[in-house]
Design a protein around this motif. Structure first.
Motif, PDB file in Angstrom:
ATOM      1  N   VAL A  31     -17.149   0.016 -19.880  1.00 32.88           N
ATOM      2  CA  VAL A  31     -17.160  -0.822 -18.681  1.00 32.88           C
ATOM      3  C   VAL A  31     -18.531  -0.779 -17.999  1.00 32.88           C
ATOM      4  O   VAL A  31     -19.107  -1.803 -17.632  1.00 32.88           O
ATOM      5  CB  VAL A  31     -16.058  -0.373 -17.709  1.00 32.88           C
ATOM      6  CG1 VAL A  31     -16.219  -1.091 -16.369  1.00 32.88           C
ATOM      7  CG2 VAL A  31     -14.697  -0.678 -18.305  1.00 32.88           C
TER       8      VAL A  31
ATOM      9  N   PHE B  47     -21.441  -2.362 -20.133  1.00 31.57           N
ATOM     10  CA  PHE B  47     -21.410  -3.824 -20.212  1.00 31.57           C
ATOM     11  C   PHE B  47     -22.328  -4.429 -19.152  1.00 31.57           C
ATOM     12  O   PHE B  47     -23.158  -5.302 -19.451  1.00 31.57           O
ATOM     13  CB  PHE B  47     -19.972  -4.321 -20.040  1.00 31.57           C
ATOM     14  CG  PHE B  47     -19.854  -5.809 -20.136  1.00 31.57           C
ATOM     15  CD1 PHE B  47     -20.060  -6.454 -21.346  1.00 31.57           C
ATOM     16  CD2 PHE B  47     -19.560  -6.571 -19.017  1.00 31.57           C
ATOM     17  CE1 PHE B  47     -19.966  -7.831 -21.445  1.00 31.57           C
ATOM     18  CE2 PHE B  47     -19.470  -7.952 -19.106  1.00 31.57           C
ATOM     19  CZ  PHE B  47     -19.672  -8.572 -20.325  1.00 31.57           C
TER      20      PHE B  47
ATOM     21  N   ILE C  56     -25.759  -6.671 -20.086  1.00 29.91           N
ATOM     22  CA  ILE C  56     -26.068  -8.074 -19.825  1.00 29.91           C
ATOM     23  C   ILE C  56     -27.075  -8.242 -18.704  1.00 29.91           C
ATOM     24  O   ILE C  56     -27.719  -9.265 -18.591  1.00 29.91           O
ATOM     25  CB  ILE C  56     -24.819  -8.930 -19.547  1.00 29.91           C
ATOM     26  CG1 ILE C  56     -24.087  -8.400 -18.343  1.00 29.91           C
ATOM     27  CG2 ILE C  56     -23.940  -9.008 -20.763  1.00 29.91           C
ATOM     28  CD1 ILE C  56     -22.976  -9.326 -17.928  1.00 29.91           C
ATOM     29  N   GLU C  57     -27.229  -7.239 -17.858  1.00 34.47           N
ATOM     30  CA  GLU C  57     -28.190  -7.429 -16.774  1.00 34.47           C
ATOM     31  C   GLU C  57     -29.580  -6.953 -17.142  1.00 34.47           C
ATOM     32  O   GLU C  57     -30.568  -7.518 -16.720  1.00 34.47           O
ATOM     33  CB  GLU C  57     -27.724  -6.697 -15.514  1.00 34.47           C
ATOM     34  CG  GLU C  57     -26.592  -7.440 -14.823  1.00 34.47           C
ATOM     35  CD  GLU C  57     -26.221  -6.782 -13.506  1.00 34.47           C
ATOM     36  OE1 GLU C  57     -27.083  -6.115 -12.917  1.00 34.47           O
ATOM     37  OE2 GLU C  57     -25.070  -6.936 -13.091  1.00 34.47           O
TER      38      GLU C  57
ATOM     39  N   PRO D 139     -41.937 -11.416  -4.480  1.00 32.42           N
ATOM     40  CA  PRO D 139     -41.785 -12.865  -4.257  1.00 32.42           C
ATOM     41  C   PRO D 139     -41.209 -13.185  -2.889  1.00 32.42           C
ATOM     42  O   PRO D 139     -40.088 -13.664  -2.778  1.00 32.42           O
ATOM     43  CB  PRO D 139     -40.864 -13.312  -5.406  1.00 32.42           C
ATOM     44  CG  PRO D 139     -40.151 -12.096  -5.827  1.00 32.42           C
ATOM     45  CD  PRO D 139     -40.978 -10.906  -5.456  1.00 32.42           C
TER      46      PRO D 139
ATOM     47  N   GLU E 257      -4.698   8.848 -19.264  1.00 37.12           N
ATOM     48  CA  GLU E 257      -4.879  10.045 -18.456  1.00 37.12           C
ATOM     49  C   GLU E 257      -4.714  11.300 -19.299  1.00 37.12           C
ATOM     50  O   GLU E 257      -5.220  12.358 -18.946  1.00 37.12           O
ATOM     51  CB  GLU E 257      -3.872  10.061 -17.301  1.00 37.12           C
ATOM     52  CG  GLU E 257      -4.159   8.979 -16.281  1.00 37.12           C
ATOM     53  CD  GLU E 257      -3.183   9.047 -15.106  1.00 37.12           C
ATOM     54  OE1 GLU E 257      -2.522  10.091 -14.946  1.00 37.12           O
ATOM     55  OE2 GLU E 257      -3.089   8.052 -14.380  1.00 37.12           O
TER      56      GLU E 257
END
Lengths: 281, 227
Positions: free
Chosen positions: B19, B22, B26-27, B71, B6
């Motif tokens: 964070v 990440f 990966i997505e 789809p 802080e």
């Protein structure tokens, strides 16, 4: 006081009273606290421009939920959604498989009414833009499905053979393969074409010539000898499925192939529906 | 435990970045690396098709039509196979659209024909009773701008390495020739004549023969290409 006899109104009134009393009570409590309350408890060492913070423990429930979220987050990142190769296509495939199984068991033995209903649905969505909602082919823009063949069509096929259907080496995939061009010519061809287009009626010369020149493949009655060659009298299941599979480029225009886009039951249904158009309902 | 964070906004910002990145890493990255490649059957647009595409954009067909089959069974039943990312590799810009006042057009080339399009664009209600699609009669007289289309093709060939004049499938033949403007124009006219004849409208055939390609012909060549 009629409205008080309704128990929903009674409950609503009770609730309103409870909210009012609670609001007044809570407000009174805080007013009292503001007036008389004193700060107690231990202060933390840090302060921000003179503003301090009590050393309070966070509530147990809150802490557990927080830790739980962290654990879930790690699971989600590493095992759950993304790295576990979830795929939308996979989900689609499963959806289709489940649907197909249901569809097949539901329509394993469809009645004629079932087929007519299903066929009408398929026809309106997939075929009516070209064949028209009444199936008459929108003034010659596509095949008039309320009748079988036009004289010009038959004549064109006699003259050009399979080439008149889009492919000189056979287009529709019948066991007989291709139809040779020029089996008849001139007035003979005209007579046969007229006889066939007229629904195999009248015209003795045409009938005779048909028996000698065409019956060997299309059968003496013109029904195609059980699917060896096209049925020239009516739209049987075989000609519909053959045209939908291979398409056709004829004298009227181009009929696109619908290969793989309709299930066998749907093809049968649309064939049943097309036959119902010429039964003159 | 993290009180020090802080007091150090810089490290706090770094932590937040790591964070969030990440998840994106990966997505998005692995999927993008794989799916953004052209699918094997994807080919660049020929000159005439590209000109038709420009007409499609100019007349805002994408305001009412999408080009993206999702789809879902209900969509694949009506339009055919769901769309793949790699099919749009040569679409600049892609024309996914976001509104379906009319049906999806991503595979319309499979189930409509040149003469049908000509009838429909001239007067939609003549083939689809009650259609609310506007008629596009001006396209039957407006002349296609082949020069701009050629400029676009040449630019994407030079700048983005779009495989014009290349043998893409290794059969020893050039798949989509472009060449000089003169060559490309000659090919576009041959193609246009074929399409004009398919529409069965003599006025269109005459115009092409007179050295002018009506916009509708280019547009139909483009629509037929959508498979």
């Amino acid at each position: 006081m009629n409205w008080l006899s309704d128990n929903v109104n009674q409950l609503a009134l009770l609730g309103a009273a409870a909210i009012l009393i609670l609001t007044i009570g809570v407000a009174a409590k805080y007013f009292k606290q503001i007036k008389e309350g004193k700060s107690e408890g231990e202060l933390k060492e840090e302060n921000w421009d003179g503003i301090g913070e009590y050393k309070n423990n966070s509530p147990i429930g809150w802490s557990l939920a927080f830790i739980g979220t962290i654990i879930w987050g790690i699971w989600y990142w590493l095992v759950g959604y993304p790295l576990d190769a979830y795929s939308q296509i996979g989900e689609y495939n499963e959806e289709v498989k489940a649907y197909q199984a249901k569809f097949e068991s539901k329509w394993a033995n469809p009645t004629k009414e079932d087929l007519l209903g299903m066929g009408e649905g398929v026809f309106l969505v997939q075929c009516s833009p070209c064949h028209g909602i009444d199936g008459t082919g929108i003034e010659g823009k596509a095949q008039d499905l309320t009748r079988r063949l036009l004289k010009e069509e038959v004549l064109d096929v006699i003259n050009r053979g399979s080439a008149a259907l889009g492919n000189p080496n056979g287009q529709l995939g019948y066991p007989m393969g291709m139809m040779p061009p020029g089996l008849l010519s001139g007035a003979d061809a005209e007579a046969v074409a007229e006889y066939v287009a007229n629904g195999f009626k009248g015209n003795d010369k045409g009938a005779e010539l048909f028996q000698s020149a065409c019956a060997s493949c299309h059968g003496p009655d013109g029904r195609g000898m059980n699917g060896m060659a096209p049925n020239l009298r009516e739209y049987d299941d075989k000609i519909i499925s053959a045209v939908l599979e291979h398409g056709k480029r004829g004298i009227i225009g181009t009929m696109p192939s619908f290969k793989g886009r309709l299930t066998p039951v749907q093809v049968k249904a649309v064939a049943t529906y097309i036959r119902s158009l010429s039964e003159g309902a | 435990m993290f009180g020090w964070l802080e007091r150090n906004p810089f490290f706090f910002a770094v932590g937040v970045f790591v964070v969030i990145a990440f998840a994106g890493l990966i997505e998005i990255v692995p999927d993008f690396a794989q799916q953004s490649r052209p699918v094997v059957t994807a080919k660049p647009y020929s000159l005439l098709e590209l000109a038709g595409r420009q007409v499609y954009i100019k007349d805002s067909c994408n305001a009412c039509h999408s080009q993206l089959i999702r789809p879902f069974k209900s969509e694949t039943d009506r339009y055919g196979m769901y769309s793949l990312n790699g099919e749009y590799a040569y679409d600049r810009p892609f024309l996914w659209g976001s509104k379906r006042t009319g049906p999806d057009l991503h595979r319309v080339g499979n189930y409509r024909t040149s003469d049908w399009h000509a009838n429909h664009m001239w007067d939609p209600t003549s083939v689809v009773p009650g259609s609310i699609m506007p008629a596009y009669k001006h396209m039957f007289t407006n002349v296609t701008d082949l020069e701009t289309a050629y400029a676009e093709a040449l630019t994407v060939k030079k700048v983005f390495n779009v495989p014009y004049d290349k043998d893409m499938d290794g059969d020893g033949k050039v798949d989509v020739p472009l060449g000089s403007y003169e060559e490309a124009k000659k090919r576009a006219f041959e193609y246009a004549l074929r399409v004009a004849e398919e529409t069965k409208r003599q006025d269109l055939v005459d115009m092409v023969k007179a050295g002018k390609i009506p916009e509708i012909v280019a547009l139909i060549a483009y629509l037929n290409r959508l498979k």
